[in-house]
Design an enzyme around this catalytic site. Structure first.
Site, short mmCIF file in Angstrom:
data_model
loop_
_atom_site.label_atom_id
_atom_site.label_comp_id
_atom_site.label_asym_id
_atom_site.label_seq_id
_atom_site.Cartn_x
_atom_site.Cartn_y
_atom_site.Cartn_z
N CYS A 114 0.81 -1.21 0.00
CA CYS A 114 0.00 0.00 0.00
C CYS A 114 0.85 1.27 0.00
O CYS A 114 0.32 2.36 -0.16
CB CYS A 114 -0.93 -0.03 1.20
SG CYS A 114 -1.75 -1.62 1.36
N HIS A 254 -3.05 6.40 3.83
CA HIS A 254 -3.49 5.14 3.23
C HIS A 254 -4.69 4.61 4.01
O HIS A 254 -4.66 4.55 5.24
CB HIS A 254 -2.34 4.13 3.26
CG HIS A 254 -2.81 2.72 3.06
ND1 HIS A 254 -3.59 2.37 1.98
CD2 HIS A 254 -2.64 1.59 3.80
CE1 HIS A 254 -3.88 1.08 2.07
NE2 HIS A 254 -3.32 0.59 3.15
N ASN A 284 -9.80 -1.30 1.80
CA ASN A 284 -8.37 -1.07 1.56
C ASN A 284 -8.08 -1.39 0.08
O ASN A 284 -8.18 -2.54 -0.33
CB ASN A 284 -7.57 -1.99 2.49
CG ASN A 284 -6.07 -1.84 2.31
OD1 ASN A 284 -5.60 -1.30 1.31
ND2 ASN A 284 -5.31 -2.35 3.27
O1 UT7 Z 1 -2.46 -2.16 4.32
C1 UT7 Z 1 -2.11 -3.14 5.25
C2 UT7 Z 1 -3.10 -4.29 5.11
N1 UT7 Z 1 -3.51 -4.89 6.34
C3 UT7 Z 1 -4.12 -4.24 7.35
O2 UT7 Z 1 -4.35 -3.06 7.36
C4 UT7 Z 1 -4.55 -5.10 8.53
C5 UT7 Z 1 -4.26 -4.45 9.86
N2 UT7 Z 1 -4.96 -5.18 10.90
C6 UT7 Z 1 -6.27 -5.03 11.13
O3 UT7 Z 1 -6.90 -4.21 10.47
C7 UT7 Z 1 -6.92 -5.85 12.20
O4 UT7 Z 1 -5.93 -6.59 12.91
C8 UT7 Z 1 -7.98 -6.83 11.63
C9 UT7 Z 1 -9.19 -6.02 11.14
C10 UT7 Z 1 -7.42 -7.65 10.50
C11 UT7 Z 1 -8.47 -7.79 12.71
O5 UT7 Z 1 -8.94 -7.03 13.83
P1 UT7 Z 1 -8.47 -7.43 15.31
O6 UT7 Z 1 -9.21 -6.55 16.22
O7 UT7 Z 1 -6.98 -7.35 15.34
O8 UT7 Z 1 -8.99 -8.91 15.46
P2 UT7 Z 1 -8.17 -10.25 15.72
O9 UT7 Z 1 -7.24 -10.55 14.60
O10 UT7 Z 1 -7.61 -10.18 17.07
O11 UT7 Z 1 -9.29 -11.34 15.67
C12 UT7 Z 1 -10.33 -11.35 16.62
C13 UT7 Z 1 -11.29 -12.47 16.27
C14 UT7 Z 1 -10.62 -13.79 15.94
O12 UT7 Z 1 -11.40 -14.81 16.51
P3 UT7 Z 1 -10.90 -15.55 17.86
O13 UT7 Z 1 -9.58 -16.15 17.52
O14 UT7 Z 1 -10.80 -14.46 18.89
O15 UT7 Z 1 -12.00 -16.51 18.13
C15 UT7 Z 1 -10.75 -13.88 14.44
O16 UT7 Z 1 -10.81 -15.22 13.96
O17 UT7 Z 1 -12.05 -12.10 15.12
C16 UT7 Z 1 -12.06 -13.19 14.20
N3 UT7 Z 1 -12.22 -12.69 12.85
C17 UT7 Z 1 -13.43 -12.44 12.30
N4 UT7 Z 1 -14.66 -12.58 12.79
C18 UT7 Z 1 -15.68 -12.24 11.98
C19 UT7 Z 1 -11.25 -12.37 11.95
N5 UT7 Z 1 -11.82 -11.94 10.81
C20 UT7 Z 1 -13.17 -11.98 11.00
C21 UT7 Z 1 -14.27 -11.64 10.19
N6 UT7 Z 1 -15.50 -11.78 10.72
N7 UT7 Z 1 -14.13 -11.17 8.94
#
Ligand code: UT7
Length: 327
Positions: A114, A254, A284
């Site tokens: 990005c 971004h 994104n």
């Molecule tokens: O340009 C760079 C590209 N990447 C990014 O910008 C990503 C940067 N990171 C983020 O934006 C965040 O870390 C995410 C949006 C990807 C995830 O948010 P989070 O608050 O960090 O959640 P997490 O990874 O801690 O996951 C929490 C829970 C998990 O379940 P368990 O293990 O707690 O049971 C995930 O499996 O949320 C679950 N989860 C979802 N649930 C519903 C992950 N994706 C989803 C989803 N829908 N789409």
């Protein structure tokens, strides 16, 4: 000496809007989860018959019209993309042919995630300082085509779009008054698409397992790194230009995630109304995100003549980039 900067800006998004509810048909997710964790409400999806260069052509034509230049006036093309038209040659070659630009240098800046577009603008600025002429810079991604639609950790985050700028000299340009870029390759495995290269060549097994579409992403670590690098590179580019955050009229970051954007705004100490946000509309869009947001901010009247605009970006690599523009 005439100034070096942007002669024109353009953007393109595909027509089809995909809502969060539609993602629930593919993965175990919900509109509420996606909005609360990312701020994304919808994104655009390219039509089945559209490819990367189709999006790039539209954004490039829009920027060239804005700059009032024709294909014959373009002396170089740089395309920032991680979702190229084909593996070889680069998307810039296809774009040159489609636009009818002369046989000038055309190349991709690939793999910088990005951060690619702002980095490409910086390269274009250097090329104009060295050679004069006009450089067409495009950031384009058709991310939804190359990602696993059954991995809820990644698929809901992204969208398709293209943005473009023409960089050149002039008295009336949007002057590039500061620029900065950096890389930390020690974290290259935290956000990566590994299959298809020499480390993991494409094979039937890879295809059968769908690994070619599996984006490795350690979300929380990417989140932390994005906030700290986008903040630091913003402050650094300002310091090097002899300016402070109080001089900035609008930050155009971004568009990764609303929580990332709010955290960057807070750390920079800028009020929310000075941070341009459209991640809710498009998700994104990788290297297209900054030019799309910049173009939209200008179209919506959020930028006036004389304003100082700060661009900052972060992506796989990790790469980061920042730029100061005087409108
Ligand atoms: O340009 C760079 C590209 N990447 C990014 O910008 C990503 C940067 N990171 C983020 O934006 C965040 O870390 C995410 C949006 C990807 C995830 O948010 P989070 O608050 O960090 O959640 P997490 O990874 O801690 O996951 C929490 C829970 C998990 O379940 P368990 O293990 O707690 O049971 C995930 O499996 O949320 C679950 N989860 C979802 N649930 C519903 C992950 N994706 C989803 C989803 N829908 N789409």
């Amino acid at each position: 000496m005439t100034k070096v900067g942007l002669l024109g800006l353009g953007a393109y998004v595909p027509e089809r809007v995909m809502t969060n509810d539609e993602w629930a048909e593919y993965v175990d997710t919900s509109h509420e989860w996606i909005v609360s964790r990312t701020g994304i409400e919808r994104r655009r999806i390219a039509a089945e018959d559209q490819t990367t260069v189709d999006l790039a052509v539209e954004a490039a034509r829009s920027a060239m019209a804005d700059a009032d230049v024709s294909p014959a006036d373009i002396d170089e093309i740089i395309v920032a993309t991680d979702t190229p038209e084909v593996f070889l040659p680069d998307t810039a070659a296809f774009l040159q042919d489609r636009l009818g630009v002369g046989q000038v240098p055309c190349y991709d800046l690939a793999g910088s995630g990005c951060a690619g577009f702002v980095l490409a603008l910086d390269v274009a600025r250097s090329r104009v300082i060295a050679n004069d002429g006009r450089v067409l810079v495009v950031g384009v991604e058709l991310l939804t085509r190359l990602l696993n639609w059954h991995d809820r950790n990644t698929c809901v985050l992204f969208g398709d779009a293209a943005g473009a700028a023409v960089v050149g000299r002039g008295e009336d340009v949007v002057e590039i008054v500061g620029t900065l870029a950096g890389t930390d390759g020690s974290k290259s495995d935290i956000l990566a698409l590994e299959a298809g290269g020499t480390r993991l060549p494409f094979s039937e097994e890879i295809a059968a397992k769908g690994l070619h579409k599996d984006l490795v992403m350690h979300g929380r670590e990417v989140f932390r790194e994005a906030v700290s690098h986008m903040t630091e590179c913003s402050l650094q580019v300002l310091e090097e230009a002899g300016l402070t955050i109080d001089d900035v009229d609008l930050v155009v970051p971004h568009q990764a995630n609303l929580r990332i954007l709010n955290a960057v705004g807070n750390r920079l100490g800028v009020p929310a109304e000075k941070v341009y946000i459209n991640v809710q509309e498009y998700g994104n869009t990788g290297s297209a995100s900054v030019p799309l947001a910049l173009w939209e901010a200008r179209e919506k009247g959020r930028i006036s003549i004389g304003d100082l605009v700060l661009l900052c970006a972060f992506g796989a690599g990790f790469h980061w980039s920042a730029m100061l523009l005087r409108f």
